[in-house]
Scaffold this active site. Structure first.
Site, PDB file in Angstrom:
ATOM      1  N   ASP A 265      42.746  39.006  36.894  1.00 18.80           N
ATOM      2  CA  ASP A 265      41.823  38.086  36.804  1.00 18.80           C
ATOM      3  C   ASP A 265      41.267  37.270  35.500  1.00 18.80           C
ATOM      4  O   ASP A 265      42.136  37.923  34.730  1.00 18.80           O
ATOM      5  CB  ASP A 265      40.516  37.952  37.873  1.00 18.80           C
ATOM      6  CG  ASP A 265      39.688  37.333  38.195  1.00 18.80           C
ATOM      7  OD1 ASP A 265      39.885  36.014  37.665  1.00 18.80           O
ATOM      8  OD2 ASP A 265      38.920  37.286  39.129  1.00 18.80           O
TER       9      ASP A 265
HETATM   10  C1  BGC Z   1      37.907  34.014  39.335  1.00 18.31           C
HETATM   11  C2  BGC Z   1      38.994  33.744  39.874  1.00 18.31           C
HETATM   12  C3  BGC Z   1      39.581  32.448  39.228  1.00 18.31           C
HETATM   13  C4  BGC Z   1      40.039  32.366  38.328  1.00 18.31           C
HETATM   14  C5  BGC Z   1      40.598  31.217  36.619  1.00 18.31           C
HETATM   15  C6  BGC Z   1      38.132  33.886  37.555  1.00 18.31           C
HETATM   16  O1  BGC Z   1      36.294  34.066  36.815  1.00 18.31           O
HETATM   17  O2  BGC Z   1      36.967  35.517  39.550  1.00 18.31           O
HETATM   18  O3  BGC Z   1      39.223  33.773  41.162  1.00 18.31           O
HETATM   19  O4  BGC Z   1      40.555  32.306  39.975  1.00 18.31           O
HETATM   20  O5  BGC Z   1      39.080  32.229  37.162  1.00 18.31           O
HETATM   21  O6  BGC Z   1      39.519  29.946  36.949  1.00 18.31           O
END
Ligand code: BGC
Length: 748
Positions: A265
């Site tokens: 993530d």
């Molecule tokens: C989120 C993800 C997301 C990623 C990219 C993160 O903060 O938890 O679900 O895909 O950012 O935007």
């Protein structure tokens, strides 16, 4: 003569050499087996190229191998539409004008359709949009289990039941990937709250892990064949999930044979050695706050955990390059399956067809929770004046909420949808409440006076994706509705008996007023066609058929996660502090990350209806509940035999008849319970469902197969699934609490 031989030999050599020069390298030859191509590409790469490939080069991309013509990886959020283009190093929108997408309903709505066909058309359409925009990784779908209604991101997930989420996630994945776009199933795992999401360290029994929290991920990997998966921010047993050995090496690769790429993530990585050794393949978003933490500025990417620090570790012999090779293999596989698949389709973007798909899914997922006195549908001919009240009737819901926020081609607001169906002249609108504390709206008396003058009243409220109102990074602070909506609803109920309340949310909310309001609808976040879908259901053009994918608790304490104090939710510091103050004060993530919060899932396997059933708690609306404008009669439940052996199967069926006046769909649900287990087990669990569409008086037979998988529980000590002999009860019905027929059978 000898010269002739020599000449021939030279010619043969030259020919062979020129063939060799022109022959397609194995990695580019798509007739060659995938693994051969992967090994060939890997063998041509330098350490620098390998290191470059395993971490980001921008907010959403990582480099391929420019020298070898291996393309970059481009990710996009996901999971409800294709995110707008952002700047190279920033979250901020880049201001492109060709990236206005179709917004599809939030995944709670998809799950509420209880219809795998909806998942399939969802996956195909969103996959086509991703493909057209040249993204090869779609950051979604999300399948974290709905553990508490306070989780700010529940709207991005598929509800509280592992079986439902497992069945619904598979067609989504398969159909996205048919477009040559990888899904990235998230957030693996135990990311069940936003509060302290970076530093909450979850403790959960293996039994709850395997029975509740892992099955949807497992189905995504084993049945959906997902090409990538996203590690979550939180910790499990003291190790961050983005580089958690047990999760990624033992379970994901070891038990499920995952051969795709594990993507972190954004900002979920915090350790180089663990990243190297514990199964992470691709690092994104480190110093996710605009690269500010790394004073290196533009060379921030080189300082990612899996960039220079890892390279130094390998070069000094402290790290094993073979582990880097494994990561590269996984990423190469991802690239070969997507951008380097010459046969993949071209995609399409923001088309009418996609809008139609979006509307169909929305219409299938809207849940009619209550409909006393047949307040709904409000047939257009039966009304001359409708009072519409509530900020959510005019609020865009495709924006906000965090990373799933979308820049859309258009979004039909509920008020506009109603005007389309009833005609502008029949609609009066009053805001009723406001999410802006400084804004004055009508008084309750004014609302009541207007309501009394109209034929019917439609209230549109709920949450709104602002911070703490169904949004990433923050949980909800209360179970109740915000902005004084309860008082507005109560006032309206006193003034007009023809009242329907439409709740826009991705979570259950407290409804202390439920008994006073004759009709209640769960309207989710529905995407581009929201207003049309809602108006079609409210006016009867579409007969609602959605069912709740989670329990609508009467009060928060009725949720198992909240029955054990703050150790269970939201977690406590090791010193035992509850630290709600930090949350309320909105401390930046980085400071929060210095604290580790301990959290124990004390309710264990008893999540959602498993808990309310165990303690016989009456929810406002149970899991699986949803009404229709018609009625269905269940009869003639039968088993093809009354006993089976552990490896056997029993067929169970029932007849369903549409006993009302209009065509409609019913989700027929099968629950199975073990009557004499030696371990504590849920009273019953969902083990099958089928959505059937029936004309008035039409009857159909729905058949389910009960096999070992419907009877087993996870034995943590032996680390395997177990079934016990004895009697079981199969129940078929319209919700987890509206079981119309039951039959017992024996496992011998
Ligand atoms: C989120 C993800 C997301 C990623 C990219 C993160 O903060 O938890 O679900 O895909 O950012 O935007």
């Amino acid at each position: 003569m000898r010269n002739i031989y020599r000449l021939i030999a030279v010619a043969v050599c030259l020919l062979a050499a020129s063939c060799g020069r022109n022959a397609t390298p194995v990695y580019l030859d798509d007739r060659k087996p995938l693994e051969k191509r992967v090994e060939d590409a890997l063998s041509r790469m330098t350490l620098d190229e390998k290191i470059a490939m395993i971490h980001a080069q921008s907010k959403f991309s990582s480099p391929g191998v420019p020298r070898l013509g291996i393309p970059e990886v481009w990710c996009t959020d996901g999971p409800h539409g294709i995110r707008e283009e952002v700047f190279w190093d920033e979250w901020k929108g880049a201001g492109w004008t060709n990236d206005l997408c179709t917004a599809f309903p939030a995944l709670t709505c998809l799950a509420a359709s209880w219809d795998p066909e909806m998942s399939a058309i969802y996956g195909k359409a969103i996959g086509e949009e991703a493909r057209y925009r040249n993204k090869n990784v779609l950051l979604g779908p999300g399948v974290n289990i709905y553990r508490t209604p306070l989780n700010g991101r529940n709207f991005e997930y598929m509800g509280e039941d592992p079986y439902l989420a497992s069945v619904m996630v598979v067609p989504y994945i398969q159909n996205v990937q048919k477009q040559g776009v990888a899904t990235c199933v998230k957030h693996f795992a135990l990311n069940n709250q936003e509060f302290h999401r970076h530093d909450v360290d979850v403790t959960v029994s293996d039994r709850a892990l395997y029975e509740i929290y892992l099955p949807a991920f497992k189905a995504a990997v084993e049945e959906g064949k997902a090409w990538s998966i996203m590690g979550s921010y939180n910790l499990w047993d003291g190790e961050h999930c983005c580089h958690n050995h047990r999760l990624l090496v033992d379970i994901l690769r070891g038990e499920w044979n995952f051969d795709g790429a594990v993507i972190s993530d954004w900002g979920g990585v915090s350790d180089t050695r663990q990243s190297l050794e514990n199964g992470l393949d691709l690092e994104f978003g480190t110093w996710t706050d605009g690269l500010a933490r790394n004073s290196g500025g533009s060379d921030a990417y080189n300082n990612y955990y899996m960039a220079n620090p890892l390279k130094r570790m390998i070069e000094s012999g402290e790290g094993d390059e073979a582990k880097v090779d494994d990561k590269v293999r996984n990423i190469l596989r991802l690239i070969f399956r997507t951008t380097m698949d010459r046969n993949r389709p071209y995609g399409s973007f923001a088309t009418e067809e996609h809008a139609e798909v979006s509307r169909r899914i929305a219409e299938n997922g809207i849940v009619l929770l209550k409909n006393d006195n047949e307040v709904l549908p409000l047939l257009p001919d039966s009304v001359s004046k409708i009072l519409v009240v509530g900020e959510n009737a005019t609020r865009k819901m495709t924006k906000g909420g965090g990373s799933s926020s979308l820049k859309v081609k258009y979004e039909v607001l509920p008020l506009d949808g109603l005007k389309n169906v009833y005609g502008e002249e029949k609609i009066i609108y009053m805001k009723g409440y406001s999410s802006d504390a400084d804004e004055k709206v009508e008084t309750l008396d004014e609302l009541k006076a207007a309501a009394a003058e109209c034929d019917a009243v439609l209230f549109f409220g709920g949450l709104n994706k602002k911070k703490t109102q169904d949004s990433e990074g923050r949980d909800r602070l209360e179970f109740g509705l915000p902005y004084g909506q309860d008082a507005v609803i109560e006032a309206l109920s006193e003034a007009n008996p023809r009242l329907a309340a439409v709740i826009i949310s991705g979570n259950a909310v407290a409804m202390d007023w439920a008994a006073k309001v004759p009709a209640i609808v769960e309207g989710w976040y529905l995407g581009s066609e929201a207003g049309n879908a809602l108006a079609n259901v409210l006016s009867g053009k579409v007969n609602p058929s959605g069912k709740l994918p989670f329990t609508y608790y009467a009060k928060l304490e009725d949720c198992g996660a909240h029955a054990f104090g703050e150790e269970s939710y939201p977690g406590i510091t090791p010193a035992g502090d509850t630290d709600a103050a930090i949350y309320a004060a909105d401390i930046p993530t980085e400071q929060m990350a210095k604290k580790i919060f301990k959290q124990r899932y004390c309710e264990d396997i008893f999540v959602g209806y498993r808990w309310t059933d165990l303690y016989n708690l009456e929810p406002t609306f149970p899991f699986g509940h949803g009404l229709s404008y018609t009625t269905f009669e269940y009869s003639n439940m039968r088993l093809d035999k009354n006993s089976m052996r552990a490896n056997g199967r029993i067929k169970v069926s029932a007849d369903i008849r549409n006993t009302g006046k209009v065509r409609g769909a019913e989700v027929v649900q099968l629950y199975v319970g073990d009557n004499e287990a030696s371990v504590e087990r849920p009273i019953r669990e969902l083990k099958g469902f089928r959505k059937v569409f029936l004309d008035p008086n039409e009857k159909t037979t729905v058949e389910f197969v009960i096999d070992r998988s419907a009877l087993q529980y996870f034995d943590a000590e032996q680390h395997c699934w177990m079934v016990e002999t004895g009697t079981f009860t199969a129940s078929i019905g319209s919700s987890s609490r509206d079981l119309r027929c039951k039959a017992e059978f024996e496992l011998r």
